[in-house]
Enzyme design. Structure first.
Site, PDB file in Angstrom:
ATOM      1  N   HIS A   1       9.116   7.170   7.805  1.00  0.00           N
ATOM      2  CA  HIS A   1       9.689   7.261   6.458  1.00  0.00           C
ATOM      3  C   HIS A   1      11.165   7.647   6.626  1.00  0.00           C
ATOM      4  O   HIS A   1      11.561   8.221   7.633  1.00  0.00           O
ATOM      5  CB  HIS A   1       8.914   8.277   5.616  1.00  0.00           C
ATOM      6  CG  HIS A   1       7.589   7.734   5.154  1.00  0.00           C
ATOM      7  ND1 HIS A   1       7.345   7.324   3.863  1.00  0.00           N
ATOM      8  CD2 HIS A   1       6.442   7.498   5.834  1.00  0.00           C
ATOM      9  CE1 HIS A   1       6.108   6.878   3.757  1.00  0.00           C
ATOM     10  NE2 HIS A   1       5.527   6.965   4.937  1.00  0.00           N
TER      11      HIS A   1
ATOM     12  N   HIS B   1       5.619   4.660  12.541  1.00  0.00           N
ATOM     13  CA  HIS B   1       5.590   4.565  11.063  1.00  0.00           C
ATOM     14  C   HIS B   1       6.567   5.622  10.555  1.00  0.00           C
ATOM     15  O   HIS B   1       6.224   6.800  10.446  1.00  0.00           O
ATOM     16  CB  HIS B   1       4.147   4.831  10.612  1.00  0.00           C
ATOM     17  CG  HIS B   1       3.933   4.844   9.124  1.00  0.00           C
ATOM     18  ND1 HIS B   1       3.209   3.869   8.470  1.00  0.00           N
ATOM     19  CD2 HIS B   1       4.286   5.728   8.172  1.00  0.00           C
ATOM     20  CE1 HIS B   1       3.136   4.144   7.183  1.00  0.00           C
ATOM     21  NE2 HIS B   1       3.789   5.280   6.974  1.00  0.00           N
TER      22      HIS B   1
ATOM     23  N   ARG C   1       0.831  -1.209   0.000  1.00  0.00           N
ATOM     24  CA  ARG C   1       0.000   0.000   0.000  1.00  0.00           C
ATOM     25  C   ARG C   1       0.868   1.263   0.000  1.00  0.00           C
ATOM     26  O   ARG C   1       0.981   1.951  -1.015  1.00  0.00           O
ATOM     27  CB  ARG C   1      -0.969  -0.030   1.208  1.00  0.00           C
ATOM     28  CG  ARG C   1      -2.085   1.002   1.161  1.00  0.00           C
ATOM     29  CD  ARG C   1      -1.693   2.397   1.567  1.00  0.00           C
ATOM     30  NE  ARG C   1      -1.081   2.469   2.896  1.00  0.00           N
ATOM     31  CZ  ARG C   1      -0.514   3.561   3.370  1.00  0.00           C
ATOM     32  NH1 ARG C   1      -0.479   4.666   2.650  1.00  0.00           N
ATOM     33  NH2 ARG C   1       0.054   3.563   4.570  1.00  0.00           N
TER      34      ARG C   1
ATOM     35  N   CYS D   1       4.343   9.401  -0.141  1.00  0.00           N
ATOM     36  CA  CYS D   1       2.935   9.799  -0.160  1.00  0.00           C
ATOM     37  C   CYS D   1       2.746  10.807  -1.279  1.00  0.00           C
ATOM     38  O   CYS D   1       3.475  11.794  -1.364  1.00  0.00           O
ATOM     39  CB  CYS D   1       2.526  10.414   1.175  1.00  0.00           C
ATOM     40  SG  CYS D   1       0.837  11.039   1.153  1.00  0.00           S
TER      41      CYS D   1
ATOM     42  N   ASN E   1       9.313   4.247   3.083  1.00  0.00           N
ATOM     43  CA  ASN E   1       9.299   3.865   4.496  1.00  0.00           C
ATOM     44  C   ASN E   1      10.645   3.222   4.810  1.00  0.00           C
ATOM     45  O   ASN E   1      11.374   2.808   3.916  1.00  0.00           O
ATOM     46  CB  ASN E   1       8.225   2.803   4.748  1.00  0.00           C
ATOM     47  CG  ASN E   1       6.841   3.358   4.602  1.00  0.00           C
ATOM     48  OD1 ASN E   1       6.371   3.553   3.499  1.00  0.00           O
ATOM     49  ND2 ASN E   1       6.194   3.612   5.708  1.00  0.00           N
TER      50      ASN E   1
HETATM   51  P1  HMG Z   1     -13.371  14.286  -2.149  1.00  0.00           P
HETATM   52  O1  HMG Z   1     -13.159  14.680  -3.560  1.00  0.00           O
HETATM   53  O2  HMG Z   1     -13.494  15.363  -1.123  1.00  0.00           O
HETATM   54  O3  HMG Z   1     -14.572  13.248  -1.994  1.00  0.00           O
HETATM   55  O4  HMG Z   1     -12.142  13.353  -1.738  1.00  0.00           O
HETATM   56  P2  HMG Z   1     -16.130  13.415  -2.184  1.00  0.00           P
HETATM   57  O5  HMG Z   1     -16.763  12.687  -1.051  1.00  0.00           O
HETATM   58  O6  HMG Z   1     -16.491  14.846  -2.428  1.00  0.00           O
HETATM   59  O7  HMG Z   1     -16.390  12.597  -3.534  1.00  0.00           O
HETATM   60  C1  HMG Z   1     -15.859  13.014  -4.785  1.00  0.00           C
HETATM   61  C2  HMG Z   1     -15.776  11.825  -5.726  1.00  0.00           C
HETATM   62  O8  HMG Z   1     -14.892  10.836  -5.173  1.00  0.00           O
HETATM   63  C3  HMG Z   1     -17.109  11.121  -5.945  1.00  0.00           C
HETATM   64  O9  HMG Z   1     -17.060  10.539  -7.248  1.00  0.00           O
HETATM   65  C4  HMG Z   1     -17.067   9.986  -4.936  1.00  0.00           C
HETATM   66  O10 HMG Z   1     -17.871   8.894  -5.283  1.00  0.00           O
HETATM   67  C5  HMG Z   1     -15.591   9.597  -4.994  1.00  0.00           C
HETATM   68  P3  HMG Z   1     -17.693  11.285  -8.520  1.00  0.00           P
HETATM   69  O11 HMG Z   1     -19.120  11.497  -8.147  1.00  0.00           O
HETATM   70  O12 HMG Z   1     -16.910  12.570  -8.689  1.00  0.00           O
HETATM   71  O13 HMG Z   1     -17.455  10.314  -9.635  1.00  0.00           O
HETATM   72  N1  HMG Z   1     -15.140   8.969  -3.740  1.00  0.00           N
HETATM   73  C6  HMG Z   1     -14.508   7.771  -3.683  1.00  0.00           C
HETATM   74  N2  HMG Z   1     -14.166   6.886  -4.633  1.00  0.00           N
HETATM   75  C7  HMG Z   1     -13.548   5.750  -4.193  1.00  0.00           C
HETATM   76  N3  HMG Z   1     -13.266   5.482  -2.902  1.00  0.00           N
HETATM   77  C8  HMG Z   1     -13.599   6.350  -1.939  1.00  0.00           C
HETATM   78  C9  HMG Z   1     -14.258   7.559  -2.319  1.00  0.00           C
HETATM   79  N4  HMG Z   1     -14.722   8.609  -1.618  1.00  0.00           N
HETATM   80  C10 HMG Z   1     -15.252   9.465  -2.503  1.00  0.00           C
HETATM   81  N5  HMG Z   1     -13.314   6.070  -0.656  1.00  0.00           N
HETATM   82  C11 HMG Z   1     -11.231  11.534  -0.478  1.00  0.00           C
HETATM   83  C12 HMG Z   1     -12.041  12.819  -0.439  1.00  0.00           C
HETATM   84  C13 HMG Z   1     -10.919  11.150   0.951  1.00  0.00           C
HETATM   85  C14 HMG Z   1     -12.042  10.440  -1.155  1.00  0.00           C
HETATM   86  C15 HMG Z   1      -9.931  11.792  -1.310  1.00  0.00           C
HETATM   87  O14 HMG Z   1      -9.301  12.916  -0.818  1.00  0.00           O
HETATM   88  C16 HMG Z   1      -8.970  10.633  -1.274  1.00  0.00           C
HETATM   89  O15 HMG Z   1      -9.244   9.569  -1.826  1.00  0.00           O
HETATM   90  N6  HMG Z   1      -7.809  10.809  -0.609  1.00  0.00           N
HETATM   91  C17 HMG Z   1      -6.877   9.712  -0.411  1.00  0.00           C
HETATM   92  C18 HMG Z   1      -5.492  10.218  -0.372  1.00  0.00           C
HETATM   93  C19 HMG Z   1      -4.552   9.070  -0.091  1.00  0.00           C
HETATM   94  O16 HMG Z   1      -4.871   7.906  -0.288  1.00  0.00           O
HETATM   95  N7  HMG Z   1      -3.333   9.421   0.360  1.00  0.00           N
HETATM   96  C20 HMG Z   1      -2.324   8.436   0.648  1.00  0.00           C
HETATM   97  C21 HMG Z   1      -2.605   7.631   1.873  1.00  0.00           C
HETATM   98  S1  HMG Z   1      -2.236   8.475   3.408  1.00  0.00           S
HETATM   99  C22 HMG Z   1      -0.552   8.186   3.653  1.00  0.00           C
HETATM  100  O17 HMG Z   1       0.126   7.708   2.765  1.00  0.00           O
HETATM  101  C23 HMG Z   1       0.037   8.429   5.013  1.00  0.00           C
HETATM  102  C24 HMG Z   1       0.268   7.134   5.806  1.00  0.00           C
HETATM  103  O18 HMG Z   1       1.138   6.246   5.131  1.00  0.00           O
HETATM  104  C25 HMG Z   1       0.875   7.459   7.172  1.00  0.00           C
HETATM  105  C26 HMG Z   1       2.094   8.395   7.072  1.00  0.00           C
HETATM  106  O19 HMG Z   1       3.041   8.113   6.344  1.00  0.00           O
HETATM  107  O20 HMG Z   1       2.035   9.401   7.774  1.00  0.00           O
HETATM  108  C27 HMG Z   1      -1.045   6.393   6.077  1.00  0.00           C
HETATM  109 MG    MG Z   2       3.320   6.437   5.096  1.00  0.00          MG
END
Ligand code: HMG
Ligand code: MG
Length: 298
Positions: free
Chosen positions: A207, A205, A13, A238, A247
Protein backbone atom coordinates in the site's frame (compact mmCIF):
# COMPACT_ATOMS: atom_id res chain seq x y z
CA UNK A 1 16.22 -9.10 -23.07
CA UNK A 2 12.98 -8.69 -21.13
CA UNK A 3 12.35 -10.08 -17.71
CA UNK A 4 8.83 -11.36 -16.99
CA UNK A 5 6.98 -9.98 -13.99
CA UNK A 6 3.55 -11.16 -12.86
CA UNK A 7 1.13 -8.49 -11.71
CA UNK A 8 -1.94 -9.39 -9.69
CA UNK A 9 -4.56 -6.67 -10.17
CA UNK A 10 -6.40 -6.31 -6.86
CA UNK A 11 -8.45 -3.16 -7.60
CA UNK A 12 -11.87 -4.81 -7.86
CA UNK A 13 -11.37 -6.32 -4.36
CA UNK A 14 -8.79 -4.44 -2.31
CA UNK A 15 -9.63 -1.26 -4.21
CA UNK A 16 -13.39 -1.29 -3.96
CA UNK A 17 -13.79 -2.95 -0.52
CA UNK A 18 -13.05 0.35 1.16
CA UNK A 19 -15.47 2.51 -0.84
CA UNK A 20 -18.35 3.91 1.19
CA UNK A 21 -20.52 4.64 -1.87
CA UNK A 22 -22.58 1.87 -3.45
CA UNK A 23 -20.94 0.43 -6.54
CA UNK A 24 -23.29 -1.65 -8.65
CA UNK A 25 -22.55 -5.14 -9.86
CA UNK A 26 -22.43 -4.02 -13.52
CA UNK A 27 -19.59 -1.57 -12.75
CA UNK A 28 -17.63 -4.20 -10.84
CA UNK A 29 -18.11 -6.71 -13.66
CA UNK A 30 -17.01 -4.17 -16.27
CA UNK A 31 -13.96 -3.25 -14.21
CA UNK A 32 -12.85 -6.88 -13.93
CA UNK A 33 -13.42 -7.55 -17.62
CA UNK A 34 -11.59 -4.37 -18.67
CA UNK A 35 -8.61 -5.22 -16.46
CA UNK A 36 -8.43 -8.72 -17.92
CA UNK A 37 -8.39 -7.27 -21.42
CA UNK A 38 -5.58 -4.89 -20.40
CA UNK A 39 -3.38 -7.99 -20.10
CA UNK A 40 -3.43 -8.89 -16.39
CA UNK A 41 -3.34 -12.66 -15.97
CA UNK A 42 -4.70 -12.42 -12.41
CA UNK A 43 -7.59 -10.14 -11.50
CA UNK A 44 -8.90 -10.41 -7.94
CA UNK A 45 -12.68 -10.41 -8.32
CA UNK A 46 -14.13 -10.07 -4.82
CA UNK A 47 -14.34 -11.42 -1.29
CA UNK A 48 -16.62 -14.02 0.27
CA UNK A 49 -16.58 -12.39 3.67
CA UNK A 50 -19.33 -11.35 6.05
CA UNK A 51 -21.47 -8.59 4.48
CA UNK A 52 -21.83 -7.16 7.98
CA UNK A 53 -18.05 -6.69 8.14
CA UNK A 54 -17.45 -5.52 4.57
CA UNK A 55 -20.74 -4.49 2.92
CA UNK A 56 -19.10 -3.49 -0.36
CA UNK A 57 -18.11 -7.10 -1.10
CA UNK A 58 -21.63 -8.47 -0.46
CA UNK A 59 -22.45 -9.15 -4.10
CA UNK A 60 -19.23 -11.00 -4.89
CA UNK A 61 -21.22 -14.12 -5.82
CA UNK A 62 -23.21 -12.20 -8.42
CA UNK A 63 -20.07 -10.53 -9.73
CA UNK A 64 -18.26 -13.83 -10.09
CA UNK A 65 -21.13 -15.58 -11.84
CA UNK A 66 -21.66 -12.65 -14.23
CA UNK A 67 -18.12 -11.92 -15.46
CA UNK A 68 -17.11 -13.30 -18.84
CA UNK A 69 -13.96 -15.22 -18.07
CA UNK A 70 -11.12 -14.98 -20.54
CA UNK A 71 -9.00 -18.08 -21.12
CA UNK A 72 -5.73 -18.28 -19.19
CA UNK A 73 -6.79 -15.69 -16.63
CA UNK A 74 -7.43 -16.39 -12.96
CA UNK A 75 -9.90 -14.46 -10.83
CA UNK A 76 -8.97 -15.03 -7.16
CA UNK A 77 -11.44 -14.25 -4.36
CA UNK A 78 -10.91 -13.94 -0.61
CA UNK A 79 -12.23 -16.75 1.61
CA UNK A 80 -11.64 -16.39 5.37
CA UNK A 81 -13.38 -19.63 6.34
CA UNK A 82 -15.40 -22.60 5.04
CA UNK A 83 -18.56 -20.52 4.62
CA UNK A 84 -16.65 -18.18 2.34
CA UNK A 85 -15.06 -21.10 0.53
CA UNK A 86 -18.44 -22.76 -0.16
CA UNK A 87 -19.72 -19.48 -1.61
CA UNK A 88 -16.63 -19.07 -3.76
CA UNK A 89 -16.86 -22.62 -5.06
CA UNK A 90 -20.56 -22.19 -5.89
CA UNK A 91 -19.61 -19.06 -7.86
CA UNK A 92 -17.02 -21.05 -9.85
CA UNK A 93 -13.91 -19.48 -8.34
CA UNK A 94 -10.72 -20.86 -9.90
CA UNK A 95 -8.50 -19.49 -7.12
CA UNK A 96 -9.24 -18.54 -3.52
CA UNK A 97 -7.13 -16.61 -1.03
CA UNK A 98 -6.90 -17.08 2.70
CA UNK A 99 -5.71 -14.05 4.62
CA UNK A 100 -3.79 -14.09 7.87
CA UNK A 101 -1.70 -11.51 9.66
CA UNK A 102 1.66 -11.07 11.34
CA UNK A 103 -0.01 -9.01 14.08
CA UNK A 104 -2.32 -10.46 16.73
CA UNK A 105 -4.31 -7.25 17.13
CA UNK A 106 -4.90 -6.88 13.41
CA UNK A 107 -5.97 -10.52 13.15
CA UNK A 108 -8.58 -9.92 15.86
CA UNK A 109 -9.87 -6.70 14.31
CA UNK A 110 -9.92 -8.01 10.74
CA UNK A 111 -11.15 -11.59 11.06
CA UNK A 112 -12.16 -11.82 14.71
CA UNK A 113 -9.71 -14.50 15.82
CA UNK A 114 -6.08 -15.01 16.83
CA UNK A 115 -3.35 -15.85 14.32
CA UNK A 116 -3.29 -19.47 15.52
CA UNK A 117 -7.09 -19.76 15.25
CA UNK A 118 -7.01 -18.28 11.76
CA UNK A 119 -4.49 -20.87 10.61
CA UNK A 120 -6.76 -23.62 11.99
CA UNK A 121 -9.69 -22.11 10.04
CA UNK A 122 -7.65 -22.02 6.85
CA UNK A 123 -6.72 -25.72 7.06
CA UNK A 124 -10.10 -27.11 5.92
CA UNK A 125 -10.37 -24.38 3.27
CA UNK A 126 -7.02 -25.40 1.80
CA UNK A 127 -7.88 -29.12 2.04
CA UNK A 128 -11.26 -28.65 0.34
CA UNK A 129 -9.74 -26.46 -2.38
CA UNK A 130 -7.06 -29.05 -3.02
CA UNK A 131 -9.74 -31.74 -3.43
CA UNK A 132 -11.75 -29.46 -5.76
CA UNK A 133 -8.75 -28.47 -7.90
CA UNK A 134 -8.96 -24.83 -6.80
CA UNK A 135 -5.67 -23.01 -6.18
CA UNK A 136 -5.10 -21.24 -2.87
CA UNK A 137 -3.12 -18.05 -2.41
CA UNK A 138 -2.09 -16.90 1.08
CA UNK A 139 -1.88 -13.35 2.33
CA UNK A 140 0.03 -12.16 5.38
CA UNK A 141 -1.00 -8.65 6.45
CA UNK A 142 0.90 -6.08 8.48
CA UNK A 143 4.30 -7.40 7.43
CA UNK A 144 6.06 -4.06 7.95
CA UNK A 145 3.79 -2.44 10.50
CA UNK A 146 0.46 -2.70 12.25
CA UNK A 147 -2.10 0.06 12.87
CA UNK A 148 -2.57 -1.22 16.45
CA UNK A 149 0.87 -2.59 17.42
CA UNK A 150 3.31 -0.42 15.45
CA UNK A 151 6.52 -2.03 14.22
CA UNK A 152 6.38 -5.66 13.11
CA UNK A 153 9.62 -7.63 12.73
CA UNK A 154 10.50 -10.22 10.06
CA UNK A 155 10.60 -12.80 12.87
CA UNK A 156 6.85 -12.26 13.36
CA UNK A 157 6.11 -12.61 9.64
CA UNK A 158 8.20 -15.65 8.74
CA UNK A 159 6.37 -18.33 10.79
CA UNK A 160 2.95 -17.27 9.44
CA UNK A 161 4.22 -17.19 5.83
CA UNK A 162 5.96 -20.54 6.27
CA UNK A 163 2.90 -22.20 7.80
CA UNK A 164 0.64 -20.99 4.96
CA UNK A 165 3.14 -22.24 2.39
CA UNK A 166 3.50 -25.61 4.08
CA UNK A 167 -0.29 -25.91 4.34
CA UNK A 168 -0.46 -25.72 0.54
CA UNK A 169 -0.71 -22.09 -0.57
CA UNK A 170 1.05 -21.81 -3.93
CA UNK A 171 2.04 -18.21 -3.26
CA UNK A 172 2.38 -16.00 -0.21
CA UNK A 173 1.57 -12.34 -0.71
CA UNK A 174 3.34 -10.20 1.89
CA UNK A 175 1.15 -7.20 2.63
CA UNK A 176 2.30 -3.83 3.90
CA UNK A 177 -1.32 -3.13 4.79
CA UNK A 178 -0.77 0.40 6.05
CA UNK A 179 2.05 1.31 3.68
CA UNK A 180 4.61 2.31 6.29
CA UNK A 181 7.58 0.17 5.26
CA UNK A 182 10.72 1.42 3.51
CA UNK A 183 13.04 -0.25 0.98
CA UNK A 184 15.66 -1.30 3.54
CA UNK A 185 12.97 -2.85 5.73
CA UNK A 186 11.49 -4.57 2.68
CA UNK A 187 14.87 -6.06 1.76
CA UNK A 188 15.39 -7.40 5.27
CA UNK A 189 11.88 -8.87 5.30
CA UNK A 190 12.26 -10.63 1.95
CA UNK A 191 15.66 -12.02 2.95
CA UNK A 192 14.23 -13.43 6.17
CA UNK A 193 11.15 -14.99 4.59
CA UNK A 194 13.06 -16.29 1.56
CA UNK A 195 15.39 -18.12 3.93
CA UNK A 196 12.39 -20.31 4.85
CA UNK A 197 10.33 -20.56 1.65
CA UNK A 198 11.31 -20.23 -2.03
CA UNK A 199 11.47 -16.63 -3.19
CA UNK A 200 9.57 -17.72 -6.34
CA UNK A 201 6.56 -18.36 -4.06
CA UNK A 202 6.56 -14.80 -2.69
CA UNK A 203 4.56 -11.81 -3.85
CA UNK A 204 4.77 -8.20 -2.69
CA UNK A 205 1.58 -6.29 -1.78
CA UNK A 206 2.42 -2.70 -1.01
CA UNK A 207 0.00 0.00 0.00
CA UNK A 208 1.21 3.50 -0.76
CA UNK A 209 0.15 5.41 2.35
CA UNK A 210 3.62 6.87 2.96
CA UNK A 211 4.60 7.00 -0.73
CA UNK A 212 7.02 4.06 -0.40
CA UNK A 213 5.25 1.39 -2.43
CA UNK A 214 7.08 1.64 -5.74
CA UNK A 215 10.45 1.91 -3.99
CA UNK A 216 9.53 -1.17 -1.97
CA UNK A 217 8.66 -3.07 -5.15
CA UNK A 218 12.12 -2.27 -6.51
CA UNK A 219 13.71 -3.38 -3.25
CA UNK A 220 11.79 -6.68 -3.36
CA UNK A 221 12.66 -7.11 -7.03
CA UNK A 222 16.32 -6.79 -6.11
CA UNK A 223 15.82 -9.70 -3.71
CA UNK A 224 14.32 -11.88 -6.47
CA UNK A 225 10.56 -11.32 -6.02
CA UNK A 226 8.80 -11.28 -9.40
CA UNK A 227 5.10 -11.18 -8.43
CA UNK A 228 3.46 -7.95 -7.28
CA UNK A 229 -0.08 -6.95 -6.37
CA UNK A 230 -1.25 -3.55 -7.57
CA UNK A 231 -4.50 -1.70 -8.00
CA UNK A 232 -5.79 0.30 -10.95
CA UNK A 233 -5.70 4.01 -10.18
CA UNK A 234 -4.23 3.18 -6.75
CA UNK A 235 -7.66 2.34 -5.38
CA UNK A 236 -7.83 0.67 -2.02
CA UNK A 237 -7.40 0.44 1.67
CA UNK A 238 -8.55 -1.86 4.40
CA UNK A 239 -11.63 -1.08 6.50
CA UNK A 240 -9.85 -2.55 9.55
CA UNK A 241 -6.65 -0.54 9.06
CA UNK A 242 -7.51 3.08 9.72
CA UNK A 243 -5.49 5.45 7.58
CA UNK A 244 -4.48 2.77 5.08
CA UNK A 245 -4.63 4.35 1.66
CA UNK A 246 -4.63 2.67 -1.70
CA UNK A 247 -2.42 0.00 -3.11
CA UNK A 248 0.39 1.06 -5.38
CA UNK A 249 -1.20 2.18 -8.66
CA UNK A 250 -0.96 -0.45 -11.38
CA UNK A 251 -0.18 2.19 -14.02
CA UNK A 252 2.83 3.44 -12.04
CA UNK A 253 4.15 -0.11 -11.64
CA UNK A 254 3.65 -0.98 -15.32
CA UNK A 255 5.33 2.26 -16.44
CA UNK A 256 8.30 1.89 -14.11
CA UNK A 257 8.91 -1.76 -14.94
CA UNK A 258 8.33 -1.50 -18.70
CA UNK A 259 10.78 1.38 -19.11
CA UNK A 260 13.33 -0.64 -17.16
CA UNK A 261 13.16 -3.68 -19.45
CA UNK A 262 10.66 -5.80 -17.56
CA UNK A 263 7.71 -7.42 -19.31
CA UNK A 264 4.37 -7.30 -17.47
CA UNK A 265 2.10 -8.18 -20.41
CA UNK A 266 -0.13 -5.22 -19.48
CA UNK A 267 -0.97 -2.56 -22.06
CA UNK A 268 -0.37 0.80 -20.37
CA UNK A 269 -2.69 2.82 -22.64
CA UNK A 270 -5.67 0.48 -22.03
CA UNK A 271 -4.90 0.46 -18.33
CA UNK A 272 -4.85 4.26 -18.16
CA UNK A 273 -8.19 4.37 -20.00
CA UNK A 274 -9.62 1.95 -17.43
CA UNK A 275 -8.18 4.05 -14.64
CA UNK A 276 -9.82 7.22 -15.97
CA UNK A 277 -13.11 5.35 -16.47
CA UNK A 278 -13.29 3.90 -12.92
CA UNK A 279 -12.11 7.17 -11.37
CA UNK A 280 -14.95 9.03 -13.14
CA UNK A 281 -17.41 6.41 -11.86
CA UNK A 282 -16.12 7.02 -8.34
CA UNK A 283 -16.17 10.79 -8.80
CA UNK A 284 -12.48 11.47 -8.29
CA UNK A 285 -9.19 12.00 -10.10
CA UNK A 286 -7.05 8.97 -10.96
CA UNK A 287 -4.69 8.07 -8.12
CA UNK A 288 -1.84 7.27 -10.49
CA UNK A 289 0.84 9.86 -11.18
CA UNK A 290 1.51 8.30 -14.58
CA UNK A 291 -2.14 8.55 -15.63
CA UNK A 292 -2.38 12.13 -14.39
CA UNK A 293 0.83 13.09 -16.22
CA UNK A 294 -0.29 11.52 -19.49
CA UNK A 295 -3.73 13.14 -19.20
CA UNK A 296 -2.18 16.57 -18.74
CA UNK A 297 0.02 16.04 -21.83
CA UNK A 298 -2.90 15.17 -24.11
P1 HMG B 1 -17.37 -13.70 12.88
O1 HMG B 1 -18.42 -12.74 13.26
O2 HMG B 1 -16.37 -14.11 13.91
O3 HMG B 1 -17.97 -15.00 12.16
O4 HMG B 1 -16.57 -13.06 11.65
P2 HMG B 1 -18.86 -16.18 12.72
O5 HMG B 1 -18.30 -17.42 12.13
O6 HMG B 1 -19.01 -16.08 14.21
O7 HMG B 1 -20.28 -15.88 12.05
C1 HMG B 1 -21.04 -14.72 12.37
C2 HMG B 1 -22.00 -14.41 11.24
O8 HMG B 1 -21.25 -14.14 10.04
C3 HMG B 1 -22.94 -15.56 10.90
O9 HMG B 1 -24.13 -14.97 10.37
C4 HMG B 1 -22.23 -16.25 9.75
O10 HMG B 1 -23.09 -16.97 8.90
C5 HMG B 1 -21.63 -15.06 9.01
P3 HMG B 1 -25.41 -14.72 11.30
O11 HMG B 1 -25.74 -16.07 11.85
O12 HMG B 1 -24.98 -13.72 12.36
O13 HMG B 1 -26.42 -14.15 10.35
N1 HMG B 1 -20.43 -15.43 8.24
C6 HMG B 1 -20.27 -15.16 6.92
N2 HMG B 1 -21.07 -14.57 6.01
C7 HMG B 1 -20.57 -14.49 4.74
N3 HMG B 1 -19.37 -14.96 4.36
C8 HMG B 1 -18.56 -15.55 5.24
C9 HMG B 1 -19.01 -15.68 6.59
N4 HMG B 1 -18.46 -16.22 7.70
C10 HMG B 1 -19.34 -16.05 8.69
N5 HMG B 1 -17.36 -16.01 4.85
C11 HMG B 1 -15.34 -13.28 9.61
C12 HMG B 1 -15.49 -13.73 11.06
C13 HMG B 1 -14.01 -13.81 9.11
C14 HMG B 1 -16.48 -13.84 8.78
C15 HMG B 1 -15.39 -11.72 9.57
O14 HMG B 1 -14.48 -11.22 10.49
C16 HMG B 1 -15.08 -11.15 8.21
O15 HMG B 1 -15.86 -11.31 7.27
N6 HMG B 1 -13.92 -10.48 8.07
C17 HMG B 1 -13.48 -10.01 6.77
C18 HMG B 1 -12.70 -8.76 6.91
C19 HMG B 1 -12.19 -8.34 5.55
O16 HMG B 1 -12.70 -8.73 4.51
N7 HMG B 1 -11.16 -7.47 5.57
C20 HMG B 1 -10.59 -6.96 4.36
C21 HMG B 1 -9.79 -7.97 3.60
S1 HMG B 1 -8.16 -8.26 4.26
C22 HMG B 1 -7.18 -7.03 3.55
O17 HMG B 1 -7.70 -6.10 2.96
C23 HMG B 1 -5.69 -7.17 3.59
C24 HMG B 1 -5.10 -7.63 2.24
O18 HMG B 1 -5.41 -6.73 1.20
C25 HMG B 1 -3.58 -7.74 2.35
C26 HMG B 1 -2.93 -6.48 2.96
O19 HMG B 1 -3.15 -5.37 2.48
O20 HMG B 1 -2.19 -6.69 3.92
C27 HMG B 1 -5.61 -9.01 1.84
MG1 MG C 1 -4.36 -4.84 0.84
Amino acid sequence: MTHPIILVEVGPRDGLQNEAQVIDVATKVELIERLASCGFKHVEGGAFVSPKWVPQMAASDEVMTTIKRAPGISYPVLTPNMKGYEGARAANADTVAVFGAASESFSQKNINCSIAESLERFKPVIEAAKADGIRVRGYVSCVLGCPYEGKITPAQVTPVAKTLYEMGCYEISLGDTIGVGTPEETKALIRAVAAEIPVAALAGHFHDTYGQALANIWAALGEGVTVFDSSVSGLGGCPYAKGASGNVASEDVVYSLARSGFETGVDLDSLMETSVWISEKLGRKPGSKVTLARKSES
